[in-house]
Motif scaffolding. Structure first.
Motif, PDB file in Angstrom:
ATOM      1  N   GLU A 153       0.830  -1.089  -0.040  1.00 26.58           N
ATOM      2  CA  GLU A 153      -0.104   0.081   0.188  1.00 26.58           C
ATOM      3  C   GLU A 153       0.896   1.240   0.024  1.00 26.58           C
ATOM      4  O   GLU A 153       0.499   2.205  -0.600  1.00 26.58           O
ATOM      5  CB  GLU A 153      -0.822  -0.148   1.067  1.00 26.58           C
ATOM      6  N   VAL A 154       1.804   1.238   0.624  1.00 26.60           N
ATOM      7  CA  VAL A 154       2.770   2.381   1.274  1.00 26.60           C
ATOM      8  C   VAL A 154       3.359   2.921  -0.106  1.00 26.60           C
ATOM      9  O   VAL A 154       3.633   4.206  -0.288  1.00 26.60           O
ATOM     10  CB  VAL A 154       3.735   1.772   2.123  1.00 26.60           C
ATOM     11  N   ASN A 193       3.810   5.944  -6.599  1.00 29.44           N
ATOM     12  CA  ASN A 193       3.481   5.305  -7.749  1.00 29.44           C
ATOM     13  C   ASN A 193       2.486   6.624  -8.481  1.00 29.44           C
ATOM     14  O   ASN A 193       2.663   7.054  -9.545  1.00 29.44           O
ATOM     15  CB  ASN A 193       2.707   4.249  -7.944  1.00 29.44           C
ATOM     16  N   GLU A 194       1.739   7.249  -7.587  1.00 32.29           N
ATOM     17  CA  GLU A 194       0.794   8.187  -7.881  1.00 32.29           C
ATOM     18  C   GLU A 194       1.318   9.293  -8.204  1.00 32.29           C
ATOM     19  O   GLU A 194       1.181  10.115  -9.317  1.00 32.29           O
ATOM     20  CB  GLU A 194      -0.257   8.288  -6.743  1.00 32.29           C
ATOM     21  N   VAL A 195       2.506   9.740  -7.321  1.00 30.32           N
ATOM     22  CA  VAL A 195       3.273  11.198  -7.758  1.00 30.32           C
ATOM     23  C   VAL A 195       3.991  10.818  -9.167  1.00 30.32           C
ATOM     24  O   VAL A 195       4.077  11.706  -9.813  1.00 30.32           O
ATOM     25  CB  VAL A 195       4.513  11.388  -6.725  1.00 30.32           C
ATOM     26  N   THR A 196       4.537   9.714  -9.150  1.00 30.86           N
ATOM     27  CA  THR A 196       5.416   9.618 -10.406  1.00 30.86           C
ATOM     28  C   THR A 196       4.524   9.635 -11.743  1.00 30.86           C
ATOM     29  O   THR A 196       4.925  10.201 -12.760  1.00 30.86           O
ATOM     30  CB  THR A 196       5.834   8.067 -10.421  1.00 30.86           C
ATOM     31  N   SER A 197       3.121   9.092 -11.561  1.00 32.51           N
ATOM     32  CA  SER A 197       2.174   9.127 -12.860  1.00 32.51           C
ATOM     33  C   SER A 197       1.891  10.807 -12.939  1.00 32.51           C
ATOM     34  O   SER A 197       1.598  11.022 -14.070  1.00 32.51           O
ATOM     35  CB  SER A 197       1.157   8.073 -12.657  1.00 32.51           C
ATOM     36  N   ARG A 198       1.751  11.493 -12.084  1.00 31.73           N
ATOM     37  CA  ARG A 198       1.402  12.626 -12.053  1.00 31.73           C
ATOM     38  C   ARG A 198       2.376  13.739 -12.553  1.00 31.73           C
ATOM     39  O   ARG A 198       1.994  14.739 -13.148  1.00 31.73           O
ATOM     40  CB  ARG A 198       0.813  13.242 -10.627  1.00 31.73           C
ATOM     41  N   TYR A 199       3.440  13.392 -12.349  1.00 29.03           N
ATOM     42  CA  TYR A 199       4.863  14.283 -12.762  1.00 29.03           C
ATOM     43  C   TYR A 199       5.579  13.397 -13.752  1.00 29.03           C
ATOM     44  O   TYR A 199       6.737  13.134 -13.292  1.00 29.03           O
ATOM     45  CB  TYR A 199       5.521  14.786 -11.575  1.00 29.03           C
ATOM     46  N   PRO A 200       5.192  13.004 -14.808  1.00 31.95           N
ATOM     47  CA  PRO A 200       5.984  12.088 -15.799  1.00 31.95           C
ATOM     48  C   PRO A 200       7.167  12.609 -16.183  1.00 31.95           C
ATOM     49  O   PRO A 200       8.170  12.155 -16.771  1.00 31.95           O
ATOM     50  CB  PRO A 200       5.104  11.834 -16.893  1.00 31.95           C
ATOM     51  N   PRO A 214      12.653   4.284  -8.831  1.00 32.45           N
ATOM     52  CA  PRO A 214      12.674   2.821  -9.069  1.00 32.45           C
ATOM     53  C   PRO A 214      13.828   2.063  -9.030  1.00 32.45           C
ATOM     54  O   PRO A 214      14.970   2.628  -9.245  1.00 32.45           O
ATOM     55  CB  PRO A 214      12.011   2.874 -10.560  1.00 32.45           C
ATOM     56  N   GLY A 215      14.062   0.751  -8.326  1.00 36.04           N
ATOM     57  CA  GLY A 215      15.090  -0.047  -8.369  1.00 36.04           C
ATOM     58  C   GLY A 215      15.291  -1.021  -9.346  1.00 36.04           C
ATOM     59  O   GLY A 215      15.952  -1.938  -9.358  1.00 36.04           O
ATOM     60  N   LEU A 249       7.677  15.049  -0.725  1.00 30.00           N
ATOM     61  CA  LEU A 249       8.026  14.272  -1.975  1.00 30.00           C
ATOM     62  C   LEU A 249       7.086  14.997  -2.796  1.00 30.00           C
ATOM     63  O   LEU A 249       7.579  15.241  -4.118  1.00 30.00           O
ATOM     64  CB  LEU A 249       7.469  12.836  -1.707  1.00 30.00           C
ATOM     65  N   GLU A 250       5.908  15.321  -2.603  1.00 27.94           N
ATOM     66  CA  GLU A 250       4.890  16.052  -3.515  1.00 27.94           C
ATOM     67  C   GLU A 250       5.577  17.290  -3.798  1.00 27.94           C
ATOM     68  O   GLU A 250       5.534  17.659  -5.051  1.00 27.94           O
ATOM     69  CB  GLU A 250       3.493  16.241  -2.682  1.00 27.94           C
ATOM     70  N   GLU A 251       6.128  18.086  -2.842  1.00 29.74           N
ATOM     71  CA  GLU A 251       6.646  19.200  -3.236  1.00 29.74           C
ATOM     72  C   GLU A 251       7.923  19.085  -4.266  1.00 29.74           C
ATOM     73  O   GLU A 251       8.169  20.007  -5.337  1.00 29.74           O
ATOM     74  CB  GLU A 251       7.180  20.235  -1.849  1.00 29.74           C
TER      75      GLU A 251
END
Lengths: 435, 435
Positions: B2-3, B8-15, B22-23, B360-362
């Motif tokens: 979940e965590v 993932n969501e931030v990554t998709s919002r700021y492509p 990612p590892g 992270l968002e900022e």
């Protein structure tokens, strides 16, 4: 699990015996050269139909991928054509064979020690084994001649509820069941769906053999008839494509409650579990199966006609041989009988004497023919007390309940010539032991 | 689990952001055309070296196969060359990625509710997730600058035993740990092995990054030093071949007691479980990895030199950039520091302010750079009480214990140019938030 060891051991000690043991698909129809062809078909689809760049194609084949798979849209199209099952690709989980699908579904559905899994009995060992691995209690619902009887299920569910248990789901193979070969009639399918709705039960429908019918057309699957998301469909490409790809899938279009209380698709819950078991199904395997689906225009039933013809001939040959060598008066006097499945890989032969390991050993040594004791597919076959049906859950036992006098004969892995010779040897065994 | 959703969501919002998240291994070194080549190499090996007939080759590629895999001998040869690990092929289980290996090992080892899994903390989420799936209690042993401290392990084990628990195994990544990048020194490796023997503990050694060292040669693995079968080695081809094959393996050469009381190899116990999870690892995937092992003459370390060079340069570039943009007086005044791993994919950056989802968002929105909050790799990161370390099991917490002020920076999935630009953006973020 353990119980199959004796069969495997006998098979390795008598390599020249004809074996009605393995439920593997026939290999004569596989072509090694086609692997590259299917891979190319999938790559062309990615670039030409989906417009993926070469870098994106590389990512899809080499990198970690979407947990629930990358060929879900292709599988959904095939399901529509072949089974009339209409589901959104998002409700599909592409798994490492149908076995992983069972495992994920059981892990997702069974969370409470009071939850109970019903299995149509005798039962495929893969599902009872997965349940055991997850410490899930199983209760065996005895089959009749026409498979799972809805009334027996209803009584079993009522008995379990009265005892404070929570029957969550019933596992069954409605089409040409492994191990018995029975097929659930259409009215019983409707009754099971009604019962599932009334008794708040899910149906785990496993369908590896549905394409292989004697008549050419089969009955509608439970999932095709399912209007209220009562059926979780466990799909396999092991028999319709090939086992070595280890690609199966689950249709899990149920709305469920996530652990945090929100509503979600069961497929998404399965995804969280799959991420901790295999991360995702190998891209290379998915690509080969995807290429097969593309090559056959999403119509695997049609592509499987040669295979269906082959299995149908084997089944006809076996039934003919038995009929010829053991005409009615002879077999009835001896108390021998068998069922005549409308398709699939398996047939049940019932004897007046125990069809046990001792008879199997004699069969292999003296007569050069091997088969599977039906007993193996019943609970406690290996002496393990794993929550099998007690008298309470078994209200209408057949006289040979427990499978002790039955053989499973599998005809998928032999040629018609071997089936003929195998039947002759089998009758020689019966002549020695019970004729 | 979940965590990671927020990341993932931030990554998709700021492509367009540069992501140190990612590892995954770098893809520029993969070649789609090679898949067929490797498959052919494996087929040639089967026919020319092993003398298999075309029918037998077909069976190996298409049919159900040996549960523990068909490339176990090839993997054993590579382990001997690359790691100096000498094990019989029979003690290897070829798995659907290392994740399945972890899952099988945990299921086999943990049978009693009193059994406890120790994990070096912060910890890769794959193993804690698998433990949660199996209802296994985990206790987190905090890492120091040099990874897992044997003395801390010893005290934790003693405390657990005193509390009536049974510490069964310790999971760790000795070489360039995910998430921190730490590397366990040689003396500590010997101490852990001694401790394992004295305290009857197994060591689950996970080694995906061992080939990727700055110096070119790494330390001996725990398994190579293991004289008393105290180490279960979890192997992965995801970074040394490619992730999409989903092929990993477990070295399980321990003699254990089977449920029936007899002595058996742990690998055989894993086999019984694997049969109920995935049946066997896909033959096509095994064939491609087998072909790679053959092509590179069972020397993957050498074959991975270009990859190792690439990751080494990225690590050097990142450390250089940080050093240049944040010279010692500047960062020390601000309370910023980072470690300088000798290899691997990851680096830990510590801040004087919380490195949380808000930052992270900022970071993504204002500065175009993404990273992983180290908090994600600690227990209870998603508010779930899953048996994480309480004060009793955490005798020597570091000041930033819990990872709240730390970032994991991964450099495996970027080019050196992106690393340079990403470091610039990261420092811009720090200038706004803590400089």
């Amino acid at each position: 699990m353990e119980v199959m060891n004796f069969l495997n051991e006998v098979t390795s000690r008598y390599p020249e015996a004809i074996s009605f043991g393995p439920g593997r698909p026939y290999e004569g129809l596989f072509e090694v050269e086609r692997i590259g062809y299917y891979l190319d078909a999938y790559k062309r689809y990615l670039s030409e139909e989906l417009g993926r760049t070469p870098d994106e194609v590389r990512t899809m084949l080499f990198q970690y991928g979407r947990t629930n798979g990358q060929i879900h849209e292709l599988v959904a199209r095939a399901l529509r054509n072949d089974e009339g099952i209409q589901v959104s690709p998002e409700s599909l989980v592409v798994t490492v064979g149908c076995q992983e699908g069972m495992f994920l579904a059981l892990r997702a559905l069974f969370r409470d020690p009071l939850d109970v899994l019903l299995v149509s009995s005798p039962c495929y060992v893969g599902v009872t084994g997965a349940a055991r691995l997850l410490n899930i209690e199983t209760v065996h619902v005895p089959e009749g001649e026409n498979g799972t009887d809805p009334e027996t299920v209803r009584r079993t569910v009522a008995g379990l509820r009265a005892a404070g248990k929570r029957p969550r789901a019933l596992y069954l193979v409605p089409d040409f069941s492994n191990p018995t070969g029975t097929c659930l009639p259409l009215p019983a399918r409707h009754q099971l769906l009604e019962l599932a709705e009334e008794d708040d039960l899910l149906l785990l429908e496993d369908n590896p053999y549905g394409f292989f019918t004697r008549t050419g057309s089969g009955l509608a699957t439970l999932k095709a008839l399912d209007r209220r998301q009562r059926v979780i469909y466990l799909g396999s490409f092991a028999k319709t494509c090939f086992p070595g790809a280890r690609v199966g899938y689950v249709v899990a279009d149920q709305q469920v409650q996530a652990p945090d209380g929100s509503r979600t698709l069961l497929a998404d819950e399965l995804s969280k579990i799959k991420g901790m078991v295999t991360v995702n199904t190998p891209a290379i395997s998915q690509a080969v199966i995807g290429g097969m689906l593309l090559t056959h225009d999403f119509r695997l039933r049609e592509a499987n006609k040669p295979a269906a013809d082959f299995y149908r001939e084997n089944l006809a040959v076996l039934l003919d041989c038995l009929e010829r060598l053991l005409p009615p008066e002879r077999r009835e006097a001896a108390g021998i009988h068998w069922n005549a499945p409308e398709g699939g890989f398996f047939l049940t032969l019932t004897l007046p004497v125990p069809a046990d390991n001792a008879l199997l050993e004699e069969s292999a040594r003296e007569h050069g023919v091997i088969w599977t004791p039906m007993r193996y597919f019943y609970p406690d076959a290996d002496g393990d007390a794993d929550g099998g049906a007690g008298p309470d859950q078994d209200p209408d036992p057949a006289p040979d309940s427990g499978g002790g006098h039955q053989m499973r004969l599998s005809l998928s892995y032999l040629t018609p010539q071997q089936v003929t010779e195998g039947a002759r040897r089998l009758v020689a065994l019966l002549e020695r032991s019970c004729l």
